[in-house]
Design a protein around this motif. Structure first.
Motif, mmCIF file in Angstrom:
data_model
loop_
_atom_site.group_PDB
_atom_site.id
_atom_site.type_symbol
_atom_site.label_atom_id
_atom_site.label_comp_id
_atom_site.label_asym_id
_atom_site.label_seq_id
_atom_site.Cartn_x
_atom_site.Cartn_y
_atom_site.Cartn_z
ATOM 1 N N SER A 67 0.793 -1.231 0.000
ATOM 2 C CA SER A 67 0.000 0.000 0.000
ATOM 3 C C SER A 67 0.822 1.275 0.000
ATOM 4 N N ASP A 68 2.089 1.184 -0.372
ATOM 5 C CA ASP A 68 2.909 2.386 -0.521
ATOM 6 C C ASP A 68 4.004 2.084 -1.527
ATOM 7 N N CYS A 69 4.687 3.118 -1.987
ATOM 8 C CA CYS A 69 5.785 2.904 -2.920
ATOM 9 C C CYS A 69 6.973 2.292 -2.185
ATOM 10 N N HIS A 70 8.013 1.944 -2.925
ATOM 11 C CA HIS A 70 9.107 1.159 -2.369
ATOM 12 C C HIS A 70 9.844 1.879 -1.240
ATOM 13 N N ASN A 71 10.129 1.106 -0.186
ATOM 14 C CA ASN A 71 10.958 1.546 0.927
ATOM 15 C C ASN A 71 11.954 0.410 1.177
ATOM 16 N N PRO A 72 13.254 0.646 1.076
ATOM 17 C CA PRO A 72 14.218 -0.459 1.185
ATOM 18 C C PRO A 72 14.273 -1.117 2.548
ATOM 19 N N THR A 79 -5.671 0.468 -1.941
ATOM 20 C CA THR A 79 -4.289 0.181 -1.532
ATOM 21 C C THR A 79 -3.305 0.082 -2.699
ATOM 22 N N PRO A 80 -3.542 -0.736 -3.737
ATOM 23 C CA PRO A 80 -2.551 -0.759 -4.819
ATOM 24 C C PRO A 80 -2.530 0.534 -5.616
ATOM 25 N N LEU A 81 -3.669 1.214 -5.697
ATOM 26 C CA LEU A 81 -3.743 2.445 -6.481
ATOM 27 C C LEU A 81 -3.057 3.605 -5.768
ATOM 28 N N PHE A 82 -3.134 3.622 -4.447
ATOM 29 C CA PHE A 82 -2.393 4.632 -3.690
ATOM 30 C C PHE A 82 -0.891 4.433 -3.910
ATOM 31 N N ALA A 83 -0.447 3.174 -3.888
ATOM 32 C CA ALA A 83 0.972 2.902 -4.155
ATOM 33 C C ALA A 83 1.358 3.365 -5.551
ATOM 34 N N MET A 84 0.484 3.134 -6.535
ATOM 35 C CA MET A 84 0.761 3.586 -7.900
ATOM 36 C C MET A 84 0.864 5.106 -7.965
ATOM 37 N N ALA A 85 -0.063 5.799 -7.306
ATOM 38 C CA ALA A 85 -0.052 7.259 -7.328
ATOM 39 C C ALA A 85 1.231 7.800 -6.712
ATOM 40 N N ARG A 86 1.631 7.237 -5.589
ATOM 41 C CA ARG A 86 2.861 7.697 -4.929
ATOM 42 C C ARG A 86 4.080 7.437 -5.813
ATOM 43 N N ALA A 87 4.123 6.249 -6.434
ATOM 44 C CA ALA A 87 5.250 5.917 -7.300
ATOM 45 C C ALA A 87 5.277 6.817 -8.526
ATOM 46 N N ALA A 88 4.110 7.082 -9.103
ATOM 47 C CA ALA A 88 4.055 7.927 -10.296
ATOM 48 C C ALA A 88 4.500 9.354 -9.994
ATOM 49 N N LEU A 89 4.078 9.894 -8.856
ATOM 50 C CA LEU A 89 4.490 11.251 -8.499
ATOM 51 C C LEU A 89 5.987 11.333 -8.242
ATOM 52 N N ALA A 90 6.575 10.218 -7.775
ATOM 53 C CA ALA A 90 8.017 10.213 -7.513
ATOM 54 C C ALA A 90 8.824 9.979 -8.785
ATOM 55 N N GLU A 135 5.876 14.509 -14.164
ATOM 56 C CA GLU A 135 5.216 15.319 -15.186
ATOM 57 C C GLU A 135 3.918 14.686 -15.682
ATOM 58 N N ARG A 136 3.605 13.505 -15.216
ATOM 59 C CA ARG A 136 2.443 12.780 -15.738
ATOM 60 C C ARG A 136 1.138 13.265 -15.109
ATOM 61 N N GLU A 137 0.077 13.327 -15.894
ATOM 62 C CA GLU A 137 -1.245 13.713 -15.417
ATOM 63 C C GLU A 137 -1.888 12.509 -14.722
ATOM 64 N N ILE A 138 -2.330 12.690 -13.475
ATOM 65 C CA ILE A 138 -2.864 11.585 -12.690
ATOM 66 C C ILE A 138 -4.229 11.984 -12.127
ATOM 67 N N HIS A 139 -5.230 11.143 -12.360
ATOM 68 C CA HIS A 139 -6.556 11.315 -11.768
ATOM 69 C C HIS A 139 -6.832 10.137 -10.852
ATOM 70 N N LEU A 140 -7.209 10.398 -9.607
ATOM 71 C CA LEU A 140 -7.580 9.352 -8.669
ATOM 72 C C LEU A 140 -9.026 9.553 -8.234
ATOM 73 N N PHE A 141 -9.865 8.565 -8.536
ATOM 74 C CA PHE A 141 -11.255 8.545 -8.096
ATOM 75 C C PHE A 141 -11.355 7.497 -6.984
ATOM 76 N N TYR A 142 -11.846 7.907 -5.833
ATOM 77 C CA TYR A 142 -11.834 7.050 -4.651
ATOM 78 C C TYR A 142 -13.244 6.996 -4.086
ATOM 79 N N GLY A 143 -13.877 5.834 -4.187
ATOM 80 C CA GLY A 143 -15.236 5.660 -3.695
ATOM 81 C C GLY A 143 -15.273 5.042 -2.311
ATOM 82 N N VAL A 144 -15.990 5.686 -1.377
ATOM 83 C CA VAL A 144 -16.174 5.176 -0.018
ATOM 84 C C VAL A 144 -17.638 5.377 0.373
ATOM 85 N N ARG A 145 -18.048 4.700 1.442
ATOM 86 C CA ARG A 145 -19.425 4.895 1.909
ATOM 87 C C ARG A 145 -19.583 6.279 2.543
#
Length: 412
Positions: free
Chosen positions: A120-125, A192-203, A207-217
């Motif tokens: 659920s997060d980008c890589h941490n050694p 969880t996997p999408l949050f990791a993707m967003a963090r990795a992409a921003l790092a 320069e990439r355009e990122i849209h995150l749609f997050y549905g919760v109750r």
């Protein structure tokens, strides 16, 4: 003279036999290669190096800490560090870990249980993070028991607990096409996997355009809220849309602002400029079963549509094997179980086939990614509709996504 001639002839016969065996081996190898080529992939080259398993089998990890991620405490992050102290090799955002646990059954006996949880997060050694939601009985079925493994992790796993973990695996990972926008669509703990993707992409792709749609109750069920707001504030190309299906009455706080209802194509088309990006979808079965086909109908290209479901979602991927009834059944033998059963073609994979006939095989992801079901092939050949995400050992197969080519003997 006669003995000498006979010896020469005998040597010639032996040489001829050896040459014949070598030639036969070459022919068989060529046939096997051609079959693999005709099937559309070469198993040796099927996986990019970045998706190869970082280690074989399981590795011991210690829980370094745990942290509640929502107000009710139903979603908890666990930080895991390797017992051997060695640095962790990079994984690809979107991959998951496979846990092999020994838990007591109703009779008090320990039994093996396997579960897969997304990183659920980008890589941490130094440590991995997973975030797990407690699985409770559905509202309409209170008689059902709560989730076995999620309850164990929430109730009994504390800092210092040792867990046996397989290497990161899975092909539900972020692409590297920085020119194409990326659209991440999450439902509930599917974040969880999408949050990791967003963090990795921003790092790695700032320069990439990122849209995150997050549905919760409601906003009480939202996780990573502080991080998401920070990411939105610090990165002008990161666009966050939180959609609540059942907002809390009278809640006018900042956390509750945004669309209400469910994520659908109408909502996406009102916000997104086009469908030319890469779409990644992860959520519960109902969401996946409705949204993925709708995205196809909206015009999202098949090779730009990536999805991963938790639970028994049925979304009709094009790459799965389909039942093919055979006029002449194949014979499948399970050597260790001592069972020989006719494969009639009504099952799509060997794992379902085995379970239907009362043969218990270990399993985890059931999608060819974790390797838990990997089984020895004693004789015969197994086919796949697409290259397995798991790097299969020579002479073994993945029953969860494989089907027999002919008569087959498995070591199970």
């Amino acid at each position: 003279m006669l003995d000498k001639v006979t010896g020469v002839e005998l040597l010639g016969y032996i040489s001829a036999a050896l040459l014949a065996q070598i030639a036969a081996g070459i022919v068989i190898a060529a046939i096997r290669y051609q079959r693999a080529h005709d099937a559309g992939f070469d198993q040796e080259a099927a996986l990019p190096t970045s998706l190869k398993a970082a280690w074989a089998g399981t590795r011991a990890f210690r829980v370094r800490s745990r942290q509640s991620e929502d107000r009710a405490g139903n979603q908890v992050s666990f930080y895991l560090e390797p017992v051997d102290g060695e640095p962790l090799e990079p994984f690809v955002a979107g991959q998951f870990l496979t846990f092999q646990l020994k838990l007591p059954d109703d009779c008090g006996s320990l039994r093996g249980v396997t579960r897969c949880y997304s990183l659920s997060d980008c890589h941490n050694p130094s440590a991995y993070r997973i975030t797990i939601k407690r699985s409770v009985a559905p509202v309409d079925r209170p008689d059902l028991p709560p989730g076995l493994v999620s309850s164990y992790l929430h109730d009994f796993v504390t800092p210092g607990t040792i867990l046996q973990v397989r290497a990161p695996a899975g092909v539900f990972v972020l692409d590297e096409d920085i020119l194409a926008p990326v659209v991440l669509i999450a439902g509930g703990i599917g974040i969880t996997p999408l949050f990791a993707m967003a963090r990795a992409a921003l790092a790695d792709q700032p320069e990439r355009e990122i849209h995150l749609f997050y549905g919760v109750r409601d906003h009480h069920e939202q996780v990573f809220g502080t991080d998401l707001k920070r990411m939105e504030a610090q990165h002008p190309n990161f666009h966050l849309t939180i959609v609540q299906s059942d907002p809390l009455p009278g809640d006018g706080g900042a956390e509750s602002t945004g669309p209400t209802g469910f994520i659908d194509v109408n909502l996406l088309s009102a916000i997104l400029p086009a469908t030319n990006g890469h779409f990644y979808v992860c959520g519960p079965p109902a969401m996946m079963a409705s949204l993925v086909p709708a995205l196809r109908e909206w015009g999202v290209a098949e090779d730009a549509l990536h999805y991963e479901a938790f639970g028994p979602a049925s979304i009709g991927p094009a790459e799965t094997l389909v039942p093919q009834l055979l006029q002449t059944p194949l014979v499948v033998r399970f050597a260790r179980s001592g069972r020989t059963i006719d494969w009639t073609g009504e099952d799509t994979n060997l794992l379902d086939f085995a379970e239907r006939h009362g043969i218990d095989l270990p399993s985890g992801c059931r999608s060819g990614s974790c390797g838990t079901c990997e089984t020895t092939v004693d004789a015969g050949e197994v086919r796949y509709a697409k290259p397995p995400a798991f790097d299969i050992t020579d002479g073994r197969c993945l029953p969860c996504i494989g089907a027999p080519v002919g008569d087959l003997v498995l070591g199970a």
